[in-house]
Design an enzyme around this catalytic site. Sequence first.
Site, PDB file in Angstrom:
ATOM      1  N   GLY A  71       0.824  -1.214   0.000  1.00  0.00           N
ATOM      2  CA  GLY A  71       0.000   0.000   0.000  1.00  0.00           C
ATOM      3  C   GLY A  71       0.851   1.254   0.000  1.00  0.00           C
ATOM      4  N   SER A  76       1.239   3.519  -2.416  1.00  0.00           N
ATOM      5  CA  SER A  76       0.936   4.526  -3.459  1.00  0.00           C
ATOM      6  C   SER A  76       0.682   5.926  -2.916  1.00  0.00           C
ATOM      7  CB  SER A  76      -0.295   4.080  -4.276  1.00  0.00           C
ATOM      8  OG  SER A  76      -1.502   4.449  -3.636  1.00  0.00           O
ATOM      9  N   TYR A  95     -13.436  -2.222  10.613  1.00  0.00           N
ATOM     10  CA  TYR A  95     -12.053  -1.718  10.601  1.00  0.00           C
ATOM     11  C   TYR A  95     -11.361  -2.011  11.935  1.00  0.00           C
ATOM     12  CZ  TYR A  95      -8.259   1.726  10.302  1.00  0.00           C
ATOM     13  OH  TYR A  95      -7.033   2.344  10.298  1.00  0.00           O
ATOM     14  N   LYS A 150      -8.044  -4.336  12.888  1.00  0.00           N
ATOM     15  CA  LYS A 150      -6.847  -3.718  13.476  1.00  0.00           C
ATOM     16  C   LYS A 150      -6.504  -4.389  14.817  1.00  0.00           C
ATOM     17  CE  LYS A 150      -5.944  -1.159  10.068  1.00  0.00           C
ATOM     18  NZ  LYS A 150      -4.675  -1.334   9.335  1.00  0.00           N
TER      19      LYS A 150
HETATM   20  N1  LIG Z   1      -4.269   7.935   8.432  1.00  0.00           N
HETATM   21  C1  LIG Z   1      -4.570   7.622   9.663  1.00  0.00           C
HETATM   22  O1  LIG Z   1      -4.993   8.484  10.436  1.00  0.00           O
HETATM   23  C2  LIG Z   1      -4.406   6.213  10.177  1.00  0.00           C
HETATM   24  C3  LIG Z   1      -4.710   5.971  11.519  1.00  0.00           C
HETATM   25  C4  LIG Z   1      -4.556   4.694  12.027  1.00  0.00           C
HETATM   26  C5  LIG Z   1      -4.102   3.672  11.222  1.00  0.00           C
HETATM   27  N2  LIG Z   1      -3.820   3.935   9.904  1.00  0.00           N
HETATM   28  C6  LIG Z   1      -3.354   2.804   9.090  1.00  0.00           C
HETATM   29  O2  LIG Z   1      -2.200   3.182   8.356  1.00  0.00           O
HETATM   30  C7  LIG Z   1      -2.210   2.559   7.078  1.00  0.00           C
HETATM   31  C8  LIG Z   1      -2.161   3.598   5.969  1.00  0.00           C
HETATM   32  O3  LIG Z   1      -3.199   4.546   6.140  1.00  0.00           O
HETATM   33  P1  LIG Z   1      -3.386   5.748   5.107  1.00  0.00           P
HETATM   34  O4  LIG Z   1      -4.088   6.841   5.824  1.00  0.00           O
HETATM   35  O5  LIG Z   1      -2.119   6.042   4.419  1.00  0.00           O
HETATM   36  O6  LIG Z   1      -4.456   5.072   4.096  1.00  0.00           O
HETATM   37  P2  LIG Z   1      -4.578   5.071   2.502  1.00  0.00           P
HETATM   38  O7  LIG Z   1      -5.944   4.610   2.152  1.00  0.00           O
HETATM   39  O8  LIG Z   1      -4.125   6.363   1.939  1.00  0.00           O
HETATM   40  O9  LIG Z   1      -3.497   3.979   2.060  1.00  0.00           O
HETATM   41  C9  LIG Z   1      -3.782   2.631   1.947  1.00  0.00           C
HETATM   42  C10 LIG Z   1      -3.010   2.096   0.762  1.00  0.00           C
HETATM   43  O10 LIG Z   1      -3.291   0.695   0.644  1.00  0.00           O
HETATM   44  C11 LIG Z   1      -3.559   0.412  -0.717  1.00  0.00           C
HETATM   45  N3  LIG Z   1      -4.401  -0.779  -0.799  1.00  0.00           N
HETATM   46  C12 LIG Z   1      -5.724  -0.900  -0.518  1.00  0.00           C
HETATM   47  N4  LIG Z   1      -6.133  -2.140  -0.741  1.00  0.00           N
HETATM   48  C13 LIG Z   1      -5.047  -2.850  -1.135  1.00  0.00           C
HETATM   49  C14 LIG Z   1      -4.822  -4.206  -1.503  1.00  0.00           C
HETATM   50  N5  LIG Z   1      -5.814  -5.105  -1.525  1.00  0.00           N
HETATM   51  N6  LIG Z   1      -3.563  -4.584  -1.838  1.00  0.00           N
HETATM   52  C15 LIG Z   1      -2.543  -3.702  -1.844  1.00  0.00           C
HETATM   53  N7  LIG Z   1      -2.702  -2.397  -1.535  1.00  0.00           N
HETATM   54  C16 LIG Z   1      -3.935  -1.986  -1.183  1.00  0.00           C
HETATM   55  C17 LIG Z   1      -4.221   1.658  -1.257  1.00  0.00           C
HETATM   56  O11 LIG Z   1      -4.169   1.729  -2.685  1.00  0.00           O
HETATM   57  C18 LIG Z   1      -3.393   2.737  -0.568  1.00  0.00           C
HETATM   58  O12 LIG Z   1      -2.225   3.051  -1.298  1.00  0.00           O
HETATM   59  C19 LIG Z   1      -3.467   1.681   7.052  1.00  0.00           C
HETATM   60  O13 LIG Z   1      -3.130   0.380   7.507  1.00  0.00           O
HETATM   61  C20 LIG Z   1      -4.368   2.354   8.059  1.00  0.00           C
HETATM   62  O14 LIG Z   1      -5.331   1.482   8.595  1.00  0.00           O
HETATM   63  C21 LIG Z   1      -3.965   5.170   9.371  1.00  0.00           C
END
Ligand SMILES: NC(=O)c1ccc[n+]([C@@H]2O[C@H](COP(=O)([O-])OP(=O)(O)OC[C@H]3O[C@@H](n4cnc5c(N)ncnc54)[C@H](O)[C@@H]3O)[C@@H](O)[C@H]2O)c1
Length: 277
Positions: free
Chosen positions: A13, A15, A182, A186
């Site tokens: 992930g 991107s 979700y 987690k």
């Molecule tokens: N942003 C926050 O506040 C936050 C808080 C807690 C946890 N997180 C965790 O951190 C991580 C990243 O969060 P983010 O905010 O950058 O989210 P995001 O949605 O921007 O990034 C997720 C990435 O995963 C990719 N993805 C989705 N499905 C996929 C699959 N089947 N195979 C491969 N890639 C796939 C998407 O294309 C994207 O690039 C996640 O695990 C999220 O749960 C984020």
Amino acid sequence: MFDLTGKVAVVTGGSRGLGRADCLTLAKAGADVVVTDILIESDPSIQEAAEHANSPLAQLFASQNVVYSEATSDAIRAMGRRSAAIKMDVTDRDQVHAVFAQIVEQFGSIDILVNNAATLDHVAQIESQSDDFWDRDVLVNLTGAYNCTKAAFPYMRQRNWGRIIYMASVAGTLGGFGQSSYASTKAGVIGLGKSVALEGARFGITANIVAPGIIGTEAFKAGNPKMNDRMVLRTAMRSAGEPEDIAHTITFLVSPEAKYLTGQVITVAGGIDLFTF
Ligand SMILES: NC(=O)c1ccc[n+]([C@@H]2O[C@H](COP(=O)([O-])OP(=O)(O)OC[C@H]3O[C@@H](n4cnc5c(N)ncnc54)[C@H](O)[C@@H]3O)[C@@H](O)[C@H]2O)c1
């Protein structure tokens, strides 16, 4: 301070958002980094990939060109590191195993795995929880991390060295209103990470879990602004974190210096779990 020279990292992930920041920060610390994602800029079937993901967020960002897999890989190569951007769906078990074999052939090893890919775009209270999105969230967030761990573990064991990171969330430790699917996934990766930590210890493999709070990624900003404001006000710091706050924590956890640190949940959340008022 932490030198990852000679280590090969795979980030799922990558991107955008936290995955992208992880890739760039690990490369700055010296690692060669493979950026993997379902979305790759030059992929002629990028729209189909977004449709297939059954994710409104993937469809939104693919249509707006908020996809930086190859751009991230180019930036890493510009730092003098080796890198590739590879299309990989963490839910496709055969593809994951094939891609990891290809990475080892091309880069020589997989030393670091960051299980970052996730779906985080379904908010609904339990009676309105979509069954479809429940299945999707379990498949991507939990089974996807399992698929990648199982594929990477033998390569790490062979070299008696490995670092595995799981991205949890404070939703997984505290629960999340309207986030039953979700939050459950987690919480699930915490159990997975601790089990892998126990099994990896004798092979020099550590596994740790990072639980971010509110981080200002593109995905977070695409959420409901009123809900976002309320969440930020819950933090002691009264602000969202930056993607680099997570990436720096991960860089430490995967460093040689963190060799005695395993099976831990590291909360990086500006004090969202404190008695804030
Ligand atoms: N942003 C926050 O506040 C936050 C808080 C807690 C946890 N997180 C965790 O951190 C991580 C990243 O969060 P983010 O905010 O950058 O989210 P995001 O949605 O921007 O990034 C997720 C990435 O995963 C990719 N993805 C989705 N499905 C996929 C699959 N089947 N195979 C491969 N890639 C796939 C998407 O294309 C994207 O690039 C996640 O695990 C999220 O749960 C984020």
